[in-house]
Design a protein around this motif. Structure first.
Motif, mmCIF file in Angstrom:
data_model
loop_
_atom_site.group_PDB
_atom_site.id
_atom_site.type_symbol
_atom_site.label_atom_id
_atom_site.label_comp_id
_atom_site.label_asym_id
_atom_site.label_seq_id
_atom_site.Cartn_x
_atom_site.Cartn_y
_atom_site.Cartn_z
ATOM 1 N N VAL A 82 1.028 -1.111 -0.045
ATOM 2 C CA VAL A 82 -0.517 0.508 0.474
ATOM 3 C C VAL A 82 1.207 1.530 -0.088
ATOM 4 O O VAL A 82 1.553 1.896 1.263
ATOM 5 N N ALA A 83 0.435 2.276 -0.909
ATOM 6 C CA ALA A 83 1.371 3.379 -0.697
ATOM 7 C C ALA A 83 1.414 4.579 -0.317
ATOM 8 O O ALA A 83 1.803 5.568 -0.108
ATOM 9 N N GLY A 84 -0.218 4.149 -0.159
ATOM 10 C CA GLY A 84 -0.415 5.277 0.797
ATOM 11 C C GLY A 84 -0.920 4.377 2.547
ATOM 12 O O GLY A 84 -0.207 4.550 3.046
ATOM 13 N N SER A 85 -2.177 5.562 2.419
ATOM 14 C CA SER A 85 -2.582 4.590 4.354
ATOM 15 C C SER A 85 -3.316 2.974 4.127
ATOM 16 O O SER A 85 -4.373 3.396 4.103
ATOM 17 N N MET A 86 -3.045 1.955 4.890
ATOM 18 C CA MET A 86 -3.658 1.040 4.986
ATOM 19 C C MET A 86 -4.810 1.749 6.277
ATOM 20 O O MET A 86 -5.570 1.029 6.059
ATOM 21 N N GLY A 87 -4.614 1.911 6.866
ATOM 22 C CA GLY A 87 -5.547 2.836 8.456
ATOM 23 C C GLY A 87 -7.188 3.510 7.732
ATOM 24 O O GLY A 87 -7.641 2.794 8.321
ATOM 25 N N TRP A 88 -6.461 4.230 6.525
ATOM 26 C CA TRP A 88 -7.254 5.298 5.669
ATOM 27 C C TRP A 88 -8.286 3.885 5.029
ATOM 28 O O TRP A 88 -9.790 4.499 5.103
ATOM 29 N N ILE A 89 -8.168 2.909 4.219
ATOM 30 C CA ILE A 89 -8.306 2.285 3.505
ATOM 31 C C ILE A 89 -9.351 1.297 4.657
ATOM 32 O O ILE A 89 -10.744 1.513 4.412
ATOM 33 N N SER A 90 -9.048 1.534 5.437
ATOM 34 C CA SER A 90 -9.579 0.360 6.572
ATOM 35 C C SER A 90 -11.043 1.255 6.996
ATOM 36 O O SER A 90 -11.833 0.583 7.196
ATOM 37 N N ALA A 91 -10.475 2.516 7.163
ATOM 38 C CA ALA A 91 -11.286 3.259 7.832
ATOM 39 C C ALA A 91 -12.886 3.819 6.843
ATOM 40 O O ALA A 91 -13.867 3.387 6.794
ATOM 41 N N GLY A 92 -12.058 3.519 5.931
ATOM 42 C CA GLY A 92 -12.809 3.462 4.673
ATOM 43 C C GLY A 92 -13.684 2.866 3.841
ATOM 44 O O GLY A 92 -15.042 2.436 3.932
ATOM 45 N N LEU A 93 -13.121 1.226 4.380
ATOM 46 C CA LEU A 93 -14.497 0.035 4.233
ATOM 47 C C LEU A 93 -14.853 0.350 5.569
ATOM 48 O O LEU A 93 -16.538 -0.166 4.843
ATOM 49 N N ALA A 94 -15.087 0.457 6.615
ATOM 50 C CA ALA A 94 -15.791 0.472 7.300
ATOM 51 C C ALA A 94 -16.682 1.318 7.114
ATOM 52 O O ALA A 94 -17.960 1.127 7.313
ATOM 53 N N ALA A 95 -16.813 2.628 7.028
ATOM 54 C CA ALA A 95 -17.616 3.438 6.347
ATOM 55 C C ALA A 95 -18.791 2.466 5.181
ATOM 56 O O ALA A 95 -19.831 2.830 5.374
ATOM 57 N N LEU A 96 -17.945 2.137 4.703
ATOM 58 C CA LEU A 96 -19.139 1.560 3.021
ATOM 59 C C LEU A 96 -19.876 0.240 3.732
ATOM 60 O O LEU A 96 -21.033 0.463 3.380
ATOM 61 N N VAL A 97 -19.246 -0.372 4.912
ATOM 62 C CA VAL A 97 -20.088 -0.964 5.085
ATOM 63 C C VAL A 97 -21.029 -0.690 5.999
ATOM 64 O O VAL A 97 -22.139 -1.378 5.607
#
Length: 391
Positions: free
Chosen positions: A264-279
């Protein structure tokens, strides 16, 4: 015990007594994601089957056939002898394309008139078609350059000047992201959250609609529940579905990032937060459909209608900016479109977190609105017991 905890505990008990309901939140999503990862594990399509229709039968045509056989992206499956065999091979999908070498090709090349090599292919299979065209252009271009260099050398052209004369103007293509054009990196990683978007919206519609179908709304919410109590009970129910769906999807993305090597070139934590928001927004949307319609069947139909085409409209496969105004408006109304952008920005582009912040904030706001709609619908449904029990 709070209404939130009581509702969550009740949902867990329901799921434990209904194995297939629990399966749709646990091992079924995991199995589906494993299948997706396995399908795209090769990364790039190799050895696409083709056939050759050689009507020239010269040393030049045989050289071209050998070059086609040596190309990693192509696999020579058959040599056809007429138009009927070529058409039959394409219609049976035994091959993706037929390369036609016309009669007199070598003679025309020697006489300086040039020759045309034809690729017969099914453009409906867009990926295979584009890969075949790319590989054939490279093979024919290499062969043509070799012929021209030999001819120029015979005319006494210095070897140092050959390359410049053949290609006086060059194109330099610089791929900034997904340099290897790997399908696993951009397509598998994008399809996993698209799948969970469908499953989460369905789970939200099912978990709420099931109470209406079974006439257990009053047992779940209480006969005289206030809107605040309805919201608390709704959150408890959806939290039980949220936890496994988010965890399974995050585990799959971590597998792609860590074990498959797509860092991951950026932030995996931010992807995790976005995924939580999507779910969360997907569950809330499904619950809102059930609350508004007071019908399990209608809610499930609406969930499928809204979530199933989300990937097609996300801009990952078909360019978002190339869509018509109506299609682009629909795409921007879908939560997955915005999450897909966040994931691409963080995973491959290494964009600043501030650039993706509006996506998470927008999905969070949409979740609150949909929860309010679901709460209002359920509060109304409590006063309409005649609507309970419908399919």
């Amino acid at each position: 015990m709070s209404l939130f905890a009581a509702s969550a505990r009740r949902e867990v008990q329901l799921l434990s007594s209904r194995p297939w309901d629990a399966a749709m939140l646990t091992w079924v999503p995991l199995l589906a994601m494993a299948l997706l990862c396995w399908i795209f594990s090769t990364g790039q399509p190799y050895r696409l089957p083709i056939a050759v229709w050689d009507e020239d039968h010269s040393s030049l045509s045989r050289q071209l056939v050998r070059m086609l056989e040596a190309t990693p992206g192509l696999a020579l499956q058959a040599q056809v002898v007429n138009r009927g065999e070529a058409a039959d091979a394409l219609q049976r999908m035994a091959v993706y394309g037929v390369v036609h070498l016309p009669p007199g090709m070598a003679r025309d090349v020697k006489q300086g008139r040039g020759a045309s090599i034809t690729l017969l292919h099914n453009a409906q299979l867009a990926t295979a078609s584009s890969l075949l065209q790319r590989d054939l252009r490279q093979v024919v271009g290499t062969l043509s350059a070799g012929i021209e260099m030999q001819a120029a050398a015979k005319r006494g052209t210095p070897s140092q000047a050959l390359q410049t004369r053949l290609e006086p103007v060059k194109t330099q293509l610089v791929a900034l992201f997904n340099v290897s054009t790997n399908f696993e990196q951009f397509l598998a990683a994008a399809l996993v959250p698209a799948l969970i978007h469908v499953l989460a919206m369905t789970a939200g519609a099912w978990s709420v609609g099931r109470e209406l179908r079974d006439r257990t709304v009053a047992q779940w919410l209480g006969a005289q529940a206030s809107p605040t109590q309805v919201l608390s009970a709704l959150l408890g129910k959806l939290a039980v579905a949220f936890a496994p769906l988010w965890a399974v999807t995050l585990a799959c993305l971590l597998y792609l990032a860590q074990l498959r090597g797509w860092a991951v070139a950026g932030s995996m934590g931010w992807i995790s937060a976005g995924l939580a928001a999507l779910v969360a927004v997907s569950l809330a949307a499904g619950a809102a459909l059930a609350g508004v319609t007071l019908s399990l069947r209608t809610a499930l139909s609406g969930a499928g209608l809204l979530s199933a085409p989300a990937f097609a409209f996300s801009g990952v496969a078909y360019p978002l900016l190339a869509m018509g105004e109506g299609a682009r408006t629909w795409a921007l109304a879908m939560p997955y479109t915005h999450y897909a952008r966040l994931q691409l920005e963080q995973w491959q582009m290494g964009a600043p977190v501030a650039q993706s912040l509006p996506v998470v904030a927008g999905l969070g706001l949409a979740t609150l609105v949909l929860l309010a709609v679901a709460t209002a619908g359920l509060a109304r449904g409590l006063r309409l017991p005649q609507r309970w029990g419908g399919r």
